[in-house]
Design a protein around this motif. Sequence first.
Motif, PDB file in Angstrom:
ATOM      1  N   PRO A 150      37.485  59.921  37.889  1.00  0.00           N
ATOM      2  CA  PRO A 150      36.056  59.867  37.392  1.00  0.00           C
ATOM      3  C   PRO A 150      34.858  60.539  38.013  1.00  0.00           C
ATOM      4  N   LYS A 151      35.103  60.790  39.288  1.00  0.00           N
ATOM      5  CA  LYS A 151      34.315  61.562  40.005  1.00  0.00           C
ATOM      6  C   LYS A 151      34.640  63.042  39.784  1.00  0.00           C
ATOM      7  N   VAL A 152      35.378  63.557  39.293  1.00  0.00           N
ATOM      8  CA  VAL A 152      35.630  64.856  39.144  1.00  0.00           C
ATOM      9  C   VAL A 152      35.019  65.153  37.747  1.00  0.00           C
ATOM     10  N   PHE A 153      35.371  64.181  36.678  1.00  0.00           N
ATOM     11  CA  PHE A 153      34.944  64.333  35.282  1.00  0.00           C
ATOM     12  C   PHE A 153      33.161  64.355  35.477  1.00  0.00           C
ATOM     13  N   ALA A 154      32.633  63.637  36.493  1.00  0.00           N
ATOM     14  CA  ALA A 154      30.917  63.544  36.674  1.00  0.00           C
ATOM     15  C   ALA A 154      30.699  64.892  37.074  1.00  0.00           C
ATOM     16  N   GLN A 155      31.512  65.732  37.817  1.00  0.00           N
ATOM     17  CA  GLN A 155      31.199  66.959  38.255  1.00  0.00           C
ATOM     18  C   GLN A 155      31.519  68.141  37.198  1.00  0.00           C
ATOM     19  N   MET A 156      32.390  67.907  36.476  1.00  0.00           N
ATOM     20  CA  MET A 156      32.638  68.742  35.299  1.00  0.00           C
ATOM     21  C   MET A 156      31.506  68.528  34.110  1.00  0.00           C
ATOM     22  N   ARG A 157      31.056  67.384  33.972  1.00  0.00           N
ATOM     23  CA  ARG A 157      29.719  67.088  33.135  1.00  0.00           C
ATOM     24  C   ARG A 157      28.595  68.020  33.620  1.00  0.00           C
ATOM     25  N   ALA A 158      28.449  67.787  34.968  1.00  0.00           N
ATOM     26  CA  ALA A 158      27.007  68.739  35.769  1.00  0.00           C
ATOM     27  C   ALA A 158      27.118  69.924  35.739  1.00  0.00           C
ATOM     28  N   GLU A 159      28.513  70.386  35.561  1.00  0.00           N
ATOM     29  CA  GLU A 159      28.868  71.999  35.864  1.00  0.00           C
ATOM     30  C   GLU A 159      29.268  72.727  34.344  1.00  0.00           C
ATOM     31  N   ALA A 160      29.461  71.840  33.288  1.00  0.00           N
ATOM     32  CA  ALA A 160      29.738  72.658  32.180  1.00  0.00           C
ATOM     33  C   ALA A 160      29.024  73.684  31.753  1.00  0.00           C
ATOM     34  N   ALA A 161      27.522  73.623  31.603  1.00  0.00           N
ATOM     35  CA  ALA A 161      26.489  74.511  31.010  1.00  0.00           C
ATOM     36  C   ALA A 161      26.594  75.893  32.085  1.00  0.00           C
ATOM     37  N   GLN A 162      26.578  75.531  33.278  1.00  0.00           N
ATOM     38  CA  GLN A 162      26.852  76.686  33.880  1.00  0.00           C
ATOM     39  C   GLN A 162      27.954  77.503  34.101  1.00  0.00           C
ATOM     40  N   ILE A 163      29.105  76.863  33.753  1.00  0.00           N
ATOM     41  CA  ILE A 163      30.295  77.633  33.523  1.00  0.00           C
ATOM     42  C   ILE A 163      30.328  78.294  31.964  1.00  0.00           C
ATOM     43  N   SER A 164      29.983  77.627  31.189  1.00  0.00           N
ATOM     44  CA  SER A 164      29.657  78.130  29.887  1.00  0.00           C
ATOM     45  C   SER A 164      28.947  79.635  30.093  1.00  0.00           C
ATOM     46  N   ALA A 165      27.719  79.534  30.861  1.00  0.00           N
ATOM     47  CA  ALA A 165      26.759  80.818  31.005  1.00  0.00           C
ATOM     48  C   ALA A 165      27.565  81.879  31.931  1.00  0.00           C
ATOM     49  N   THR A 166      28.139  81.322  32.937  1.00  0.00           N
ATOM     50  CA  THR A 166      29.179  82.301  33.776  1.00  0.00           C
ATOM     51  C   THR A 166      29.884  83.465  33.088  1.00  0.00           C
ATOM     52  N   TYR A 167      30.799  82.559  32.120  1.00  0.00           N
ATOM     53  CA  TYR A 167      31.761  83.436  31.229  1.00  0.00           C
ATOM     54  C   TYR A 167      31.216  83.676  29.971  1.00  0.00           C
ATOM     55  N   GLY A 168      30.176  83.372  29.727  1.00  0.00           N
ATOM     56  CA  GLY A 168      29.639  83.830  28.105  1.00  0.00           C
ATOM     57  C   GLY A 168      30.656  83.151  26.999  1.00  0.00           C
ATOM     58  N   VAL A 169      31.034  82.020  27.444  1.00  0.00           N
ATOM     59  CA  VAL A 169      31.791  81.389  26.090  1.00  0.00           C
ATOM     60  C   VAL A 169      31.612  79.854  26.140  1.00  0.00           C
ATOM     61  N   GLN A 170      32.124  79.285  25.062  1.00  0.00           N
ATOM     62  CA  GLN A 170      31.776  77.691  24.806  1.00  0.00           C
ATOM     63  C   GLN A 170      32.732  77.214  25.822  1.00  0.00           C
ATOM     64  N   ALA A 171      32.055  76.092  26.285  1.00  0.00           N
ATOM     65  CA  ALA A 171      32.643  75.137  27.198  1.00  0.00           C
ATOM     66  C   ALA A 171      32.487  73.747  26.689  1.00  0.00           C
ATOM     67  N   ASP A 172      33.581  73.097  26.401  1.00  0.00           N
ATOM     68  CA  ASP A 172      33.345  71.736  25.457  1.00  0.00           C
ATOM     69  C   ASP A 172      33.911  70.655  26.292  1.00  0.00           C
ATOM     70  N   LEU A 173      33.115  69.726  26.841  1.00  0.00           N
ATOM     71  CA  LEU A 173      33.342  68.640  27.487  1.00  0.00           C
ATOM     72  C   LEU A 173      33.969  67.361  26.604  1.00  0.00           C
ATOM     73  N   ILE A 174      35.147  67.076  26.974  1.00  0.00           N
ATOM     74  CA  ILE A 174      35.979  66.187  26.376  1.00  0.00           C
ATOM     75  C   ILE A 174      35.932  64.631  26.818  1.00  0.00           C
ATOM     76  N   GLY A 175      35.230  63.629  26.608  1.00  0.00           N
ATOM     77  CA  GLY A 175      35.172  62.595  27.290  1.00  0.00           C
ATOM     78  C   GLY A 175      36.521  61.831  27.386  1.00  0.00           C
ATOM     79  N   PRO A 176      36.817  60.905  28.406  1.00  0.00           N
ATOM     80  CA  PRO A 176      38.061  60.398  28.631  1.00  0.00           C
ATOM     81  C   PRO A 176      38.499  59.377  27.204  1.00  0.00           C
ATOM     82  N   GLY A 177      37.548  58.918  26.527  1.00  0.00           N
ATOM     83  CA  GLY A 177      37.968  58.318  25.102  1.00  0.00           C
ATOM     84  C   GLY A 177      38.419  58.865  24.149  1.00  0.00           C
TER      85      GLY A 177
END
Length: 450
Positions: A150-177
């Motif tokens: 869960p800790k890593v997923f929280a980091q993913m959530r925080a970084e998703a927008a930045q990763i999308s901007a870094t590579y200029g592509v869609q980054a989709d967060l997928i919840g555990p459920g």
Amino acid sequence: MSEPSIAGRIYEPAAYAAKSLEGCFWVQTAPDPAQYPRFEGESSVEFAVIGAGFTGLSAALRLSEAGAEVAVLDAHPPGWGASGRNGGFCCIGGAKASSAQIRTRYGAAEAAKFHAAERAAIEQVSDRIATLGLSVDRHSEGELQLAHSPKVFAQMRAEAAQISATYGVQADLIGPGDLASLGLNAQGMHGGLRLDLGFALNPRKYALGLARAVQDRGGRIHADSAVHSITREGEFHVLHTAHGRLRARHLLMATNGYSSDTLPRWMRSRYLPLQSSVIVTRPLSENEIAAQGWSSDLMAYDSRNLLHYFRLMPDRRMLFGMRGAVRWSDASQRAHRTATRAHFDAMFPAWQGVETSHFWSGLVCLARDLVPFVGALGQGERVYGAFAYHGNGVAMGSWSGDQMARLALGQPTDLPNFFQRSPQRFELGPLRRLSLPLALLHYRIQDALS
């Protein structure tokens, strides 16, 4: 065929022997009818490339397309090493150092240039496949990283927008459920991040396609031609094999994890091979796929430092790989096969009874500063090298080989400046492999705590 015996290699001889390819699934998918004659006698060439994997073949292709005279020498046929036995993930990567570490060390502009190179590397492989008309069993448009806590997923959530901007592509967060409903049910995963970049392929088909393209353009490829030593005769580098001497004005080193500390001496302790192993199941039935709930064809990996990487291939076999072995012997390979299978069973428990028909290992390559190298080996020697892709060689190895050829031709490159620095040498020199158990233990503890 004689086995290569080259001084300065830091693994057991079995790691470099032809037998080490036994069990590799890719071999049965792509027989190679081409001929790669052993190098014999004496001759001269403008450019010599040592290593017939993605890096060496990409370099040779660039050189031959430029009209240059080029010969590729390898101890084995093209694609025998890591290039023809990896997991087939054409994706971002190449550095073990994080984006934050790269920015801190080299600056924001250099970090941006590296991320552009990651994307360019994927695009170049895609373009080559299309231009050369290669059939490589391509699938999985995009990649998925799964959070192992869960800790890593929280980091993913925080970084998703930045990763999308870094590579200029869609980054989709997928919840555990949502994982199970998307056909991504793997035990112990707590969500994921899908990046709309990269694809999966059959790495052997890609490597052999590059080899054919080199030959079609006049390049020479010599198998069973291990280079045992390199000397100088005036302006020429002289490559000595068991059966001949090749004189070359320019020399390009493309041996990566299969390098030697003595070829050339500049390489001494600047690279560290690490084993990566793969199992492949028999084809799964639709009922078996439904029982586990993993039906996606996305290439995926988890967020551990000692990551697992896996994908459901077009023929419905499951490929699963991991790292962690530190010796190369029959006993250690059997032990690591057992360990790999145990990790597979833990992640995909519904498939515990499914046979894994194939198992093999290969050598990936690390640098002490955890970033790739592409540049000159010394000053004014007309010797170039490219290595250390940290387990992401399909894209970065191909791109780096092309960039290395551009350097040798005197053409402009797109290399980040830090790619061309001389890599630090590993502590312990020829005994540096002794550091791996401690390093692996450190990463296991980090994974357990994250």
